[in-house]
Design an enzyme around this catalytic site. Sequence first.
Site, PDB file in Angstrom:
ATOM      1  N   CYS A  15      -0.356  12.404  -1.627  1.00  0.00           N
ATOM      2  CA  CYS A  15      -1.177  12.571   0.003  1.00  0.00           C
ATOM      3  C   CYS A  15      -0.571  10.828   0.725  1.00  0.00           C
ATOM      4  O   CYS A  15      -0.263  10.013  -0.020  1.00  0.00           O
ATOM      5  CB  CYS A  15      -2.460  12.023  -0.603  1.00  0.00           C
ATOM      6  SG  CYS A  15      -3.654  13.501  -1.075  1.00  0.00           S
ATOM      7  N   GLY A  41       3.921  13.680   0.878  1.00  0.00           N
ATOM      8  CA  GLY A  41       3.622  14.685   0.818  1.00  0.00           C
ATOM      9  C   GLY A  41       3.872  15.904   2.147  1.00  0.00           C
ATOM     10  O   GLY A  41       4.269  16.111   3.192  1.00  0.00           O
ATOM     11  N   ASN A 115      -6.306  10.094  -0.937  1.00  0.00           N
ATOM     12  CA  ASN A 115      -5.342   9.757  -1.760  1.00  0.00           C
ATOM     13  C   ASN A 115      -5.781   9.170  -2.943  1.00  0.00           C
ATOM     14  O   ASN A 115      -6.372   7.765  -2.737  1.00  0.00           O
ATOM     15  CB  ASN A 115      -4.359   8.948  -0.585  1.00  0.00           C
ATOM     16  CG  ASN A 115      -3.162   8.438  -1.114  1.00  0.00           C
ATOM     17  OD1 ASN A 115      -2.125   9.060  -2.568  1.00  0.00           O
ATOM     18  ND2 ASN A 115      -2.837   7.665  -1.365  1.00  0.00           N
ATOM     19  N   GLY A 116      -5.374   9.853  -4.513  1.00  0.00           N
ATOM     20  CA  GLY A 116      -5.527   9.455  -5.185  1.00  0.00           C
ATOM     21  C   GLY A 116      -5.912  10.439  -6.115  1.00  0.00           C
ATOM     22  O   GLY A 116      -5.753  10.800  -5.970  1.00  0.00           O
ATOM     23  N   TYR A 258       9.177   3.737  -5.186  1.00  0.00           N
ATOM     24  CA  TYR A 258      10.017   5.058  -5.171  1.00  0.00           C
ATOM     25  C   TYR A 258       9.309   5.578  -3.961  1.00  0.00           C
ATOM     26  O   TYR A 258       9.546   5.898  -3.012  1.00  0.00           O
ATOM     27  CB  TYR A 258       9.942   5.944  -6.069  1.00  0.00           C
ATOM     28  CG  TYR A 258      10.111   7.392  -6.084  1.00  0.00           C
ATOM     29  CD1 TYR A 258      11.632   7.788  -6.190  1.00  0.00           C
ATOM     30  CD2 TYR A 258       9.138   8.208  -5.723  1.00  0.00           C
ATOM     31  CE1 TYR A 258      11.691   9.007  -5.412  1.00  0.00           C
ATOM     32  CE2 TYR A 258       9.274   9.463  -5.251  1.00  0.00           C
ATOM     33  CZ  TYR A 258      10.283   9.995  -5.495  1.00  0.00           C
ATOM     34  OH  TYR A 258      10.362  11.438  -5.092  1.00  0.00           O
TER      35      TYR A 258
END
Length: 488
Positions: A15, A41, A115-116, A258
Amino acid sequence: MDRTTCPADQPREACGLFGIYNVPDPAPIIYSGLFALQHRGQEGAGMAVSDGQRVRQFKGLGLVSQVFGPGTLDSLIGNLGIGHVRYSTTGSSRIQNVQPIVVECVDGVWAIAHNGNLVNAQALRQSYQEAGAIFQTSTDSEVLVHLLADPMFRTRPRRVARALGELRGAFAFLIMTRDCVMAARDPYGFKPLSIGRLGEGFVFASETCALNQVGAEFVRDVEPGELVVADASGLHSSVFAEAPASGRGGQCIFESVYFARPDSRVFGLNVHAVRLQFGERLADEHPVAADLVTSVPDSGNSAAMGFSRRSGIPLDYGFIRNHYVGRTFIMPEQAQRTSSVDMKLAVVADVVRGKRVVVVDDSIVRGTTARRRVAALREAGAREVHVRISCPPIMHPCYFGIDFATREELIAARRTVEEIRAYIGADSLGYLSIEGLLAPFGGEAAKNFCQACFSGDYALDVSRMEGKQALESGALLLNLDGGGPERP
Ligand code: SF4
């Protein structure tokens, strides 16, 4: 689709978050911010905007540009809001899972974006369900809504801080009520979240590239364990969870390897500059005689540049990326993924023919893509192919929001480096060491970062970590899709 039928050959993020407070007409700005975070995302996007009285929301499946049309943004009136882009591990076609999650509690509207990955989500969910609560989504994020609505927290001071304090795992949250926006990071700081200033208002974003996109000035990062509230009286900070007693942090080093965009500043350093150092260190650790260095674009570009600079081997375009094909991991079906891998990178045969080529990539997950790329270089006439990877071998799953693959699917969990080299068909293979990975952040850095996917040394107890898998398992989705649990 589940994890076993859709193995990832590249790591997959979950996310991106963007929030804004006290800025006129926030919807187009949130749109721009989400657009800058699109790489985090690509299966769904949404936003919720408030004018202080009413909260309006819109969300859909697809890219930001596909979800929001001009008419949609016009209808999202207000001066504060939060937005979200989602990559889902499963349940990808479920609109219910696209965030923000917006609910009406007894005391007003709440919107949350996450997010997570919460390692205790399953346990919390089960306890609320047994008490009669009904969940709308199959995401772990929704448990925060139930905590906020729970009288045990709702009727007490510091309600949001207390609710956040119940969560375990990796999270960056944006939380919005009718008249304020809140931002929080878990006490380990797994996920990045930054604060910016835009005119008289404030902006929150997963990455600073989104701040730059909307013209906001970077102020600082939200600290691990910190809750930041933007409201009519300004910006307020409080600590909802003390630093872990172990002294360990959990900043995800894979953001630098990344996920994050090279123009972002993540965990205090510019991502491009960090990747350059990865490449330089890789050249020191795994030197090779070669004629040219090429990257696997785009995430290998900076490290390849660093390798080239340090080794003195010229950098050239051995691969060209077709930018009209999305990242392979966003494709929901295996068949789509397989064909898009072939479609998105083309070898420049005139560059590699007859050459000893060093290929720099960010990671190897299952090895199938690396194998195909080595073969493509050889077919184009490369004399030798030497693969250099700007992180250590990924040997363990991530429980904190990055969906690599199961342990069985991780090639480095099953094979030695030499066996991987043979499998992908390279003349040599070299991975960056963990020391090299952490070197750009300084000598004390090791304790601030999570590196569990390389070492297996998890900052949190993950022995009962079935949350994400269980929450998004096929069985649960069937239940949510109408099968339902058996009734007495
Ligand atoms: S296990 Fe790896 S991918 Fe997951 S949070 Fe830790 S460093 Fe990041």
